[in-house]
Design an enzyme around this catalytic site. Sequence first.
Site, PDB file in Angstrom:
ATOM      1  N   ASP A  25       0.825  -1.208   0.000  1.00 36.80           N
ATOM      2  CA  ASP A  25       0.000   0.000   0.000  1.00 36.80           C
ATOM      3  C   ASP A  25       0.858   1.258   0.000  1.00 36.80           C
ATOM      4  OD1 ASP A  25      -2.285   1.515   0.055  1.00 36.80           O
ATOM      5  OD2 ASP A  25      -2.659   1.258   2.202  1.00 36.80           O
ATOM      6  N   ASN A  27       1.465   3.478  -2.807  1.00 31.42           N
ATOM      7  CA  ASN A  27       2.131   3.967  -4.030  1.00 31.42           C
ATOM      8  C   ASN A  27       1.699   5.395  -4.363  1.00 31.42           C
ATOM      9  OD1 ASN A  27       3.162   1.409  -4.237  1.00 31.42           O
ATOM     10  ND2 ASN A  27       1.851   0.763  -5.931  1.00 31.42           N
ATOM     11  N   GLY A  28       0.377   5.620  -4.237  1.00 27.99           N
ATOM     12  CA  GLY A  28      -0.172   6.941  -4.590  1.00 27.99           C
ATOM     13  C   GLY A  28       0.361   8.015  -3.662  1.00 27.99           C
ATOM     14  N   TRP A  30       3.102   7.922  -1.903  1.00 27.61           N
ATOM     15  CA  TRP A  30       4.544   8.086  -2.138  1.00 27.61           C
ATOM     16  C   TRP A  30       4.755   9.082  -3.282  1.00 27.61           C
ATOM     17  CZ3 TRP A  30       7.818   7.566  -6.246  1.00 27.61           C
ATOM     18  CH2 TRP A  30       9.189   7.468  -5.963  1.00 27.61           C
ATOM     19  N   HIS A  42       3.243   3.662  -8.789  1.00 25.69           N
ATOM     20  CA  HIS A  42       3.043   2.242  -9.109  1.00 25.69           C
ATOM     21  C   HIS A  42       4.291   1.660  -9.787  1.00 25.69           C
ATOM     22  CE1 HIS A  42      -1.004   2.471  -7.740  1.00 25.69           C
ATOM     23  NE2 HIS A  42      -1.470   3.173  -8.738  1.00 25.69           N
ATOM     24  N   SER A  70      -6.841  -5.664  -6.412  1.00 25.22           N
ATOM     25  CA  SER A  70      -7.981  -6.195  -5.668  1.00 25.22           C
ATOM     26  C   SER A  70      -9.255  -6.118  -6.507  1.00 25.22           C
ATOM     27  CB  SER A  70      -8.173  -5.413  -4.365  1.00 25.22           C
ATOM     28  OG  SER A  70      -8.825  -4.187  -4.618  1.00 25.22           O
ATOM     29  N   SER A  71     -10.238  -6.919  -6.118  1.00 30.53           N
ATOM     30  CA  SER A  71     -11.541  -6.893  -6.795  1.00 30.53           C
ATOM     31  C   SER A  71     -12.122  -5.485  -6.770  1.00 30.53           C
ATOM     32  CB  SER A  71     -12.537  -7.819  -6.080  1.00 30.53           C
ATOM     33  OG  SER A  71     -11.971  -9.070  -5.866  1.00 30.53           O
ATOM     34  N   TRP A  74     -11.063  -2.081  -9.371  1.00 29.87           N
ATOM     35  CA  TRP A  74     -11.727  -1.707 -10.632  1.00 29.87           C
ATOM     36  C   TRP A  74     -12.439  -0.370 -10.504  1.00 29.87           C
ATOM     37  CZ3 TRP A  74     -10.265  -4.349 -14.701  1.00 29.87           C
ATOM     38  CH2 TRP A  74      -9.911  -5.697 -14.564  1.00 29.87           C
ATOM     39  N   LEU A 136      11.430 -20.290  -4.081  1.00 32.01           N
ATOM     40  CA  LEU A 136      10.376 -19.429  -3.532  1.00 32.01           C
ATOM     41  C   LEU A 136       9.088 -19.567  -4.345  1.00 32.01           C
ATOM     42  CD1 LEU A 136       9.610 -16.913  -1.657  1.00 32.01           C
ATOM     43  CD2 LEU A 136      10.201 -15.524  -3.659  1.00 32.01           C
ATOM     44  N   LEU A 200      -7.148  -5.160   6.843  1.00 35.03           N
ATOM     45  CA  LEU A 200      -6.846  -6.210   5.868  1.00 35.03           C
ATOM     46  C   LEU A 200      -7.433  -5.926   4.484  1.00 35.03           C
ATOM     47  CD1 LEU A 200      -7.131  -9.467   7.996  1.00 35.03           C
ATOM     48  CD2 LEU A 200      -5.078  -8.524   6.940  1.00 35.03           C
ATOM     49  N   SER A 201      -8.434  -5.046   4.412  1.00 34.62           N
ATOM     50  CA  SER A 201      -8.989  -4.650   3.109  1.00 34.62           C
ATOM     51  C   SER A 201      -9.311  -5.842   2.200  1.00 34.62           C
ATOM     52  CB  SER A 201      -8.033  -3.700   2.383  1.00 34.62           C
ATOM     53  OG  SER A 201      -7.825  -2.540   3.141  1.00 34.62           O
TER      54      SER A 201
HETATM   55  C1  FPP Z   1      -1.534   0.447  -3.425  1.00 39.99           C
HETATM   56  O1  FPP Z   1      -1.122   1.749  -3.592  1.00 39.99           O
HETATM   57  C2  FPP Z   1      -1.097  -0.470  -4.462  1.00 39.99           C
HETATM   58  C3  FPP Z   1      -1.905  -1.040  -5.408  1.00 39.99           C
HETATM   59  C4  FPP Z   1      -3.290  -0.664  -5.682  1.00 39.99           C
HETATM   60  C5  FPP Z   1      -1.463  -2.120  -6.224  1.00 39.99           C
HETATM   61  C6  FPP Z   1      -0.085  -2.622  -5.967  1.00 39.99           C
HETATM   62  C7  FPP Z   1       0.612  -2.562  -7.232  1.00 39.99           C
HETATM   63  C8  FPP Z   1       1.935  -2.511  -7.401  1.00 39.99           C
HETATM   64  C9  FPP Z   1       2.935  -2.630  -6.332  1.00 39.99           C
HETATM   65  C10 FPP Z   1       2.472  -2.328  -8.725  1.00 39.99           C
HETATM   66  C11 FPP Z   1       1.886  -3.277  -9.701  1.00 39.99           C
HETATM   67  C12 FPP Z   1       2.446  -4.627  -9.599  1.00 39.99           C
HETATM   68  C13 FPP Z   1       1.915  -5.638 -10.278  1.00 39.99           C
HETATM   69  C14 FPP Z   1       2.606  -6.950 -10.365  1.00 39.99           C
HETATM   70  C15 FPP Z   1       0.615  -5.451 -10.956  1.00 39.99           C
HETATM   71  P1  FPP Z   1      -2.270   2.816  -3.655  1.00 39.99           P
HETATM   72  O2  FPP Z   1      -2.466   3.217  -5.073  1.00 39.99           O
HETATM   73  O3  FPP Z   1      -3.512   2.320  -2.995  1.00 39.99           O
HETATM   74  O4  FPP Z   1      -1.634   3.970  -2.817  1.00 39.99           O
HETATM   75  P2  FPP Z   1      -2.425   5.069  -1.967  1.00 39.99           P
HETATM   76  O5  FPP Z   1      -3.215   4.336  -0.917  1.00 39.99           O
HETATM   77  O6  FPP Z   1      -1.319   5.876  -1.387  1.00 39.99           O
HETATM   78  O7  FPP Z   1      -3.278   5.826  -2.923  1.00 39.99           O
END
Ligand code: FPP
Length: 251
Positions: A25, A27-28, A30, A42, A70-71, A74, A136, A200-201
């Site tokens: 969790d 990425n956004g 960051w 991402h 996740s489901s 979308w 692994l 756990l979402s």
């Molecule tokens: C959460 O960050 C991450 C995801 C929704 C998906 C995880 C995806 C990756 C690590 C990259 C893709 C990898 C593959 C193999 C498809 P967020 O967008 O919810 O971050 P935020 O909560 O800060 O907005």
Amino acid sequence: MPDAKAPIPLTARFAAPHHVAIIMDGNGRWAAARGLPRSEGHRRGVEALRRTVRAAGELGVGILTIFSFSSENWSRPPAEVRDLMGLLRRFIRNDLAELHSNNVRVRVIGEREGLAPDILRLLEEAEELTRRNDGLMLVVAFNYGARQEIARAVRLLAHEVRAGRLDPDAVTADALARFLDAPDLPDPDLIIRTSGEQRLSNFLLWQAAYSELVFVPIHWPDFDRAVLEQAIAEYHRRERRFGGLVAQTGS
Ligand code: FPP
């Protein structure tokens, strides 16, 4: 009792838990913190994933399960969904050969129906190519939701009952678990979630019954071997009793 005040060692001094699952969790956030588009978060998330797969193998983790889509994802804007699908395509196309040469076995859990045909093909190809590897195991939770997984299992089980192959009175937790997406895999010992959220979402709700949960404050793109080792060290501080009285620490 473990001493909660003792410093967490920088290197895990104990055997790694057999099954580690990660909610990747943040990425956004960051990206936002750096004035970058979410897509960059991402992209850097995939780099963190590569590092983590390598580190997990080196540390002796047997199974690494990652929540990659996740489901519920979308419901994000179509451009972001496209972006995440593109990253998965690229991850498999670019990294599969290396995963295979490193003896990694890829498995996929989640709903396959409704996925784009080329994505489905890539996922199946990854599973097929690496089927005999015994290093692994990388379990990719893709288009995955735990409630949906449990509903799928119940549906399959109901068909067995209707066909007369299963007595309704024989429906136990173990009987139901046999219809989950990866019934042969042990439950995760440790579930890590990055970015500080403590939930756990809809991830592995059935399998998480006795998992140790470790929440780390950093965002996923910053995850690396040192953070994984710290989470493992924290896991070893826990006493696992599985509802009984005798502690079974991970050590
Ligand atoms: C959460 O960050 C991450 C995801 C929704 C998906 C995880 C995806 C990756 C690590 C990259 C893709 C990898 C593959 C193999 C498809 P967020 O967008 O919810 O971050 P935020 O909560 O800060 O907005």
